[in-house]
Scaffold this active site. Sequence first.
Site, PDB file in Angstrom:
ATOM      1  CB  ALA A  44      18.371   1.722 -40.994  1.00  0.00           C
ATOM      2  CE  LYS A 146      30.469   5.848  -4.224  1.00  0.00           C
ATOM      3  NZ  LYS A 146      28.461   5.682  -5.271  1.00  0.00           N
ATOM      4  CB  CYS A 451      -7.034  13.569  10.047  1.00  0.00           C
ATOM      5  SG  CYS A 451      -6.999  12.986   8.089  1.00  0.00           S
ATOM      6  CB  CYS A 454     -11.128  10.605   7.968  1.00  0.00           C
ATOM      7  SG  CYS A 454     -10.177  11.127  10.148  1.00  0.00           S
TER       8      CYS A 454
END
Length: 751
Positions: A44, A146, A451, A454
């Site tokens: 603050a 690393k 599919c 579809c």
Amino acid sequence: MRSRYHAGVSTKKTPGMRVKELRDLLERANRAYYVDAAPIMADAEFDKLLAELGQLERDDPDLDDPESPTHRVGGQPIEGFETVEHAAPMLSIDNSYSREDVIEWHGRVLRGLGLDEKAALGGRAGLFGGGAAPNDAMPELVCDAKIDGVAISIRYEDGKLAQAVTRGDGVRGDDVTANIRTIRSLPLRLSGKAGEKIPEVLEVRGEVYMPLSVFGSINRQREADRLELYANPRNSAAGTLKNLDPGEVSRRRLGFAAHGRGEVSDEGFAPSHGGFVEKMKSLGVPVNPLRCRTRLIGEVLRTIDGFAAERHGMEYMTDGMVVRVDSFALQERLGRTSKSPRWVMAYKYPAERKTTRLIRVDAQVGKTGKITPRAVMEPVLLAGTTVRHATLHNYGRVRDAETEQPGVRTAIHLGDLVMVEKAGEVIPYVAGVVLGERPQGCEPVEAPTRCPECGGPVEIEPAEAEATPALETQRRCINPECPAQVREKLIWFAGRRQMDIEGLGEKTVDLIRSEAVGKIPLNSFADIFRLGRYREELLSLDRMGEKKVDNLLEGIEAAKGRGLARVLASLGIRHVGESTAKALAKRFVDIDALLEADEPELRPKAMTKDEARAYGLPEDPAERTSTELGVNTAPVVHAYLHSRPARQMFEDLRAEGVGLRSREFAKAAAGGGEAKAFSNKTVVITGTLETFGRDELKAMLEGMGAKVSGSVSSKTDLVIAGEKAGSKLDKARELNVETWDEARLLKELGR
Ligand SMILES: [Zn+2]
């Protein structure tokens, strides 16, 4: 020490003195917090003093300074990132995955230094540091964690942060200085002890990372905003660095840790890696601390083992341990291979593997119709994140998966206990099945024969470059109107690296396509550019306010001017990515020229002599500009461009005002005279030009064979300086580099 920086306002102080005092104090506080991990003031209080400093700088702009800590909160949004050449290349490090690899690497180091391996090691006792004292002839080794972040090279000139560049391809990277300056832990000005000499040029390399706590809170917010979650901290750090708004970058609170050096003008600055890291720390740069320094490879192995558990408690992700020869002189003697230095090696920990139950497998249809199986699992904590989904790659692997028993393979069943891995990579994947834990009566996962989106026919094709080609197969929906494919194509087209249509993300595409069925058509690329006609309908959609709709329509308008290369790269044409699209745009001035081209013209490098003669191009392939298309791919692209739907699509885009002219086209392709002036020249563009946008000119010069760099050095052949050219022009004069103003440039270009 602290009382010296007492924050009270004295009436005798001028604003200038107070500004200086505040800056010192705030930088001191940053350093104490980030580098020394010993905070000297509460958050603050820091914010209050920062606000006071900002007010003083606004009251008197003469007191402002780009190095002031107030500028870390991020300035104006930037237009883009320049590509810059590294002063010294940023090489990649060889990885190793086993203890044997580490010992072998050490053997190569000893032989490379002309040491007798056996004598030097003093038998096994020497290897593992059991009894024998370490041999003084052995090179000292140092290890550090690393960090799984984004590699950056930061250049200080006269102690001031001058430039920060991403690794890129190791030779050239992106200039991300504006964003790096927002990292609070990184000093904008180096401060050494009294009398300590700071080299004129001091490049420090390290890793920018997103602290895990920040990563967690960002993802929680994204979840609340119904945005897609970031996959891992490395990706979000990389994404953040490429954000064009430094203000936003500043809010992400990235961290930095130094782990290497680039160009250093003072040879005697530090004799070793450990010494360099110490020096950087003393200058106020946060460093990646050494985890061991030893002459014994056995000690290195012990450090690697010890860190395996500890690494999960770090503030950042780590995926291994870097081991290097400490002395710079010995590093030099060892040299490098074509790929990487011989004096350093990264040990990578094995991928973390967890087991969890498979609930079901979803089939996802991609933009090319590829159907990918995705596992939905009971949540499991893996390498720091909770994982519910994992890819199964393809149905071949579903039918023939690894098990916990070596050599035994099985089809994955619903309800199986599956092994999930995330090798520091983005997407978790199912590595196999624990056969011994299979519940009774469960069913194998079936590959779809139609599919899933579809109901259209599915084609099975061999996958590219797979380990067991006979079994690995891909399934593809071959219905071109498949709504799932259309959806993926639209999202891809609008994506940031493609047409970059602001406001048209996944959520918006879905919203329009699901809620506005029949009201707002959105089934093709051209439909995107027709959305402006449906403003009222868009406003009637859930969560689409006035501002959002206007943003979307503005974004669409802006995308019309991206140019031919971006359009080509966004269409999802097989074999045509960003670089191929650019190469095509360099050769063809607009879409009409491209559509008129015969197939051989799309693959100039691979032309026969007769073809070259027929098209009036040089017989030597080296003299022809490449489009990156080869003998096998050019016919596919040519066939696509000449298909009726594609031609219709280009017509529709043109009718909606989408620009299909090339921005990269240059007469160089035809071997024009003016191109020679730029061929193989390293050019720097600085200042504001009236006739050209900077990106535009850069693309044009590159088209003529120039290399456009972001910084002036002795390698620079030419500086093009527009209005308000600053330090780069000064440097060019200093180095006696040829300099042109805009009038000269236009003359040379024959305009
Ligand atoms: Zn389909």
